[in-house]
Design a protein around this motif. Structure first.
Motif, PDB file in Angstrom:
ATOM      1  N   THR A 113     -22.530  27.450 -18.146  1.00 34.65           N
ATOM      2  CA  THR A 113     -21.219  27.354 -17.673  1.00 34.65           C
ATOM      3  C   THR A 113     -21.173  26.814 -16.389  1.00 34.65           C
ATOM      4  OG1 THR A 113     -20.737  29.146 -19.030  1.00 34.65           O
ATOM      5  CG2 THR A 113     -19.243  28.602 -17.161  1.00 34.65           C
ATOM      6  N   MET A 114     -20.146  25.894 -15.930  1.00 32.72           N
ATOM      7  CA  MET A 114     -20.141  25.426 -14.447  1.00 32.72           C
ATOM      8  C   MET A 114     -19.856  26.826 -13.728  1.00 32.72           C
ATOM      9  SD  MET A 114     -17.951  21.997 -14.644  1.00 32.72           S
ATOM     10  CE  MET A 114     -16.490  22.784 -15.377  1.00 32.72           C
ATOM     11  N   GLN A 115     -20.384  26.825 -12.411  1.00 29.81           N
ATOM     12  CA  GLN A 115     -19.971  27.651 -11.531  1.00 29.81           C
ATOM     13  C   GLN A 115     -19.807  27.197 -10.122  1.00 29.81           C
ATOM     14  OE1 GLN A 115     -22.762  30.803 -11.052  1.00 29.81           O
ATOM     15  NE2 GLN A 115     -22.861  31.396 -12.971  1.00 29.81           N
TER      16      GLN A 115
ATOM     17  N   LEU B 212      -9.748  26.881  -8.192  1.00 34.15           N
ATOM     18  CA  LEU B 212     -10.600  25.733  -8.582  1.00 34.15           C
ATOM     19  C   LEU B 212     -11.483  26.295  -9.788  1.00 34.15           C
ATOM     20  CD1 LEU B 212     -12.390  23.808  -5.882  1.00 34.15           C
ATOM     21  CD2 LEU B 212     -10.502  22.910  -7.644  1.00 34.15           C
ATOM     22  N   ALA B 213     -11.773  27.590  -9.844  1.00 31.23           N
ATOM     23  CA  ALA B 213     -12.363  28.249 -10.843  1.00 31.23           C
ATOM     24  C   ALA B 213     -11.633  28.371 -12.080  1.00 31.23           C
ATOM     25  CB  ALA B 213     -12.943  29.584 -10.394  1.00 31.23           C
ATOM     26  N   VAL B 214     -10.354  28.736 -11.946  1.00 31.26           N
ATOM     27  CA  VAL B 214      -9.337  28.735 -13.073  1.00 31.26           C
ATOM     28  C   VAL B 214      -9.264  27.274 -13.528  1.00 31.26           C
ATOM     29  CG1 VAL B 214      -7.185  29.435 -13.745  1.00 31.26           C
ATOM     30  CG2 VAL B 214      -8.241  30.962 -12.332  1.00 31.26           C
ATOM     31  N   LYS B 215      -8.967  26.513 -12.693  1.00 27.95           N
ATOM     32  CA  LYS B 215      -8.682  25.075 -13.187  1.00 27.95           C
ATOM     33  C   LYS B 215      -9.616  24.572 -13.907  1.00 27.95           C
ATOM     34  CE  LYS B 215      -7.816  20.574 -11.197  1.00 27.95           C
ATOM     35  NZ  LYS B 215      -7.520  19.624 -10.305  1.00 27.95           N
ATOM     36  N   HIS B 216     -11.041  24.664 -13.709  1.00 28.44           N
ATOM     37  CA  HIS B 216     -12.073  24.089 -14.110  1.00 28.44           C
ATOM     38  C   HIS B 216     -12.743  24.986 -15.349  1.00 28.44           C
ATOM     39  CE1 HIS B 216     -12.021  20.241 -12.189  1.00 28.44           C
ATOM     40  NE2 HIS B 216     -11.641  20.922 -11.125  1.00 28.44           N
ATOM     41  N   ARG B 217     -12.376  26.032 -15.296  1.00 29.17           N
ATOM     42  CA  ARG B 217     -12.780  27.257 -16.275  1.00 29.17           C
ATOM     43  C   ARG B 217     -14.366  27.408 -15.631  1.00 29.17           C
ATOM     44  NH1 ARG B 217     -10.197  25.463 -22.024  1.00 29.17           N
ATOM     45  NH2 ARG B 217      -8.041  25.427 -21.283  1.00 29.17           N
ATOM     46  N   ALA B 218     -14.498  27.407 -14.161  1.00 25.71           N
ATOM     47  CA  ALA B 218     -15.852  27.641 -14.014  1.00 25.71           C
ATOM     48  C   ALA B 218     -15.953  29.037 -13.751  1.00 25.71           C
ATOM     49  CB  ALA B 218     -16.097  26.893 -12.672  1.00 25.71           C
TER      50      ALA B 218
ATOM     51  N   ILE C 160     -12.970  21.283  -0.667  1.00 24.43           N
ATOM     52  CA  ILE C 160     -12.056  21.526  -2.021  1.00 24.43           C
ATOM     53  C   ILE C 160     -12.163  20.215  -2.925  1.00 24.43           C
ATOM     54  CG2 ILE C 160      -9.942  22.173  -2.812  1.00 24.43           C
ATOM     55  CD1 ILE C 160      -9.749  24.048  -0.176  1.00 24.43           C
ATOM     56  N   ALA C 161     -11.660  19.305  -2.351  1.00 18.66           N
ATOM     57  CA  ALA C 161     -11.623  17.930  -2.848  1.00 18.66           C
ATOM     58  C   ALA C 161     -12.960  17.593  -3.445  1.00 18.66           C
ATOM     59  CB  ALA C 161     -11.019  16.906  -2.059  1.00 18.66           C
ATOM     60  N   LEU C 162     -13.973  17.543  -2.711  1.00 19.95           N
ATOM     61  CA  LEU C 162     -15.484  17.249  -3.195  1.00 19.95           C
ATOM     62  C   LEU C 162     -15.667  18.071  -4.122  1.00 19.95           C
ATOM     63  CD1 LEU C 162     -17.049  16.519  -0.252  1.00 19.95           C
ATOM     64  CD2 LEU C 162     -16.480  14.748  -1.504  1.00 19.95           C
ATOM     65  N   SER C 163     -15.508  19.327  -4.174  1.00 22.92           N
ATOM     66  CA  SER C 163     -15.736  20.462  -5.310  1.00 22.92           C
ATOM     67  C   SER C 163     -15.204  20.138  -6.467  1.00 22.92           C
ATOM     68  CB  SER C 163     -15.376  21.854  -4.849  1.00 22.92           C
ATOM     69  OG  SER C 163     -16.195  22.115  -3.526  1.00 22.92           O
TER      70      SER C 163
ATOM     71  N   LEU D  16     -16.443  16.405 -13.141  1.00 17.86           N
ATOM     72  CA  LEU D  16     -17.646  15.683 -13.651  1.00 17.86           C
ATOM     73  C   LEU D  16     -18.524  16.837 -14.583  1.00 17.86           C
ATOM     74  CD1 LEU D  16     -18.158  13.092 -10.966  1.00 17.86           C
ATOM     75  CD2 LEU D  16     -17.263  12.752 -13.105  1.00 17.86           C
ATOM     76  N   GLY D  17     -18.450  18.208 -14.291  1.00 14.61           N
ATOM     77  CA  GLY D  17     -19.215  19.095 -15.254  1.00 14.61           C
ATOM     78  C   GLY D  17     -20.257  19.551 -14.332  1.00 14.61           C
ATOM     79  N   HIS D  18     -20.137  19.466 -12.908  1.00 15.26           N
ATOM     80  CA  HIS D  18     -21.541  19.773 -12.006  1.00 15.26           C
ATOM     81  C   HIS D  18     -20.850  21.209 -11.467  1.00 15.26           C
ATOM     82  CE1 HIS D  18     -23.168  16.160 -12.797  1.00 15.26           C
ATOM     83  NE2 HIS D  18     -22.007  15.348 -12.424  1.00 15.26           N
ATOM     84  N   SER D  19     -21.842  22.089 -11.315  1.00 20.95           N
ATOM     85  CA  SER D  19     -21.567  23.065 -10.615  1.00 20.95           C
ATOM     86  C   SER D  19     -21.467  22.846  -8.902  1.00 20.95           C
ATOM     87  CB  SER D  19     -22.690  24.393 -10.649  1.00 20.95           C
ATOM     88  OG  SER D  19     -22.424  24.895 -12.210  1.00 20.95           O
TER      89      SER D  19
END
Length: 170
Positions: free
Chosen positions: A2-4, A91-97, A60-63, A69-72
């Motif tokens: 899982t992405m983190q 961001l965690a919610v948005k990307h399910r990370a 935040i934008a870089l993250s 792209l699927g990177h933690s």
């Protein structure tokens, strides 16, 4: 896996950058550190009074892009108040990370002060922070409400602290 989003938080000189670099090397994840981003803005001619929040926005934008792209990612920033903290949650919610927070503290004030007085980070265009500035930041620093690992970096070696962080992230 899982992405983190791994957020390293704490006052200047608390050890978060050292830990972020160790985690980055061990986990092969990028680190987005607010201080070098802000220093780059200053070198580009932006006024210092307008770059603090903007540096967080860039991180935040870089993250966001790396997560897309699927990177933690690893975030290295003081995160003194809830506004930037909320951005990492969003961001965690948005990307399910997964969101893992590590708050670095240096409980031994003499050790903390000595770190500040001797450190040289070599961030071009960014002066070293003074002990008085750390005390000012400490007065403004809000307690976290999120679940997190609190690491006292005044005890243990860098390797031991890295091991504790890695155990928490597992």
């Amino acid at each position: 896996m899982t992405m983190q989003i791994i957020v390293l938080s704490g006052l200047p000189g608390s050890g978060k950058s050292t830990l972020a670099e160790g985690l980055s090397r061990t986990l092969s994840m990028p680190v987005f550190s607010v201080d070098p981003i802000e220093a780059a803005m200053w070198r580009s001619g932006l006024a210092k009074q307008s770059t603090g929040i903007a540096a967080y926005d860039v991180a935040i934008a870089l993250s966001d892009e790396h997560l897309r792209l699927g990177h933690s990612v690893i975030i290295d920033a003081v995160n003194p108040v809830d506004a930037p903290r909320a951005a990492w949650r969003n961001l965690a919610v948005k990307h399910r990370a997964g969101l893992k927070i590590i708050e670095c503290v240096c409980a031994d004030e003499a050790v903390h002060r000595r770190r500040i007085e001797v450190r040289v980070r070599n961030i071009e265009g960014m002066p070293e922070v003074t002990w008085n500035q750390v005390l000012e930041r400490r007065a403004e620093y809000e307690s976290w409400s999120d679940a997190r690992l609190v690491l006292d970096t005044s005890t243990g070696s860098a390797g031991q602290l890295l091991d504790e962080a890695l155990n928490y992230l597992r």
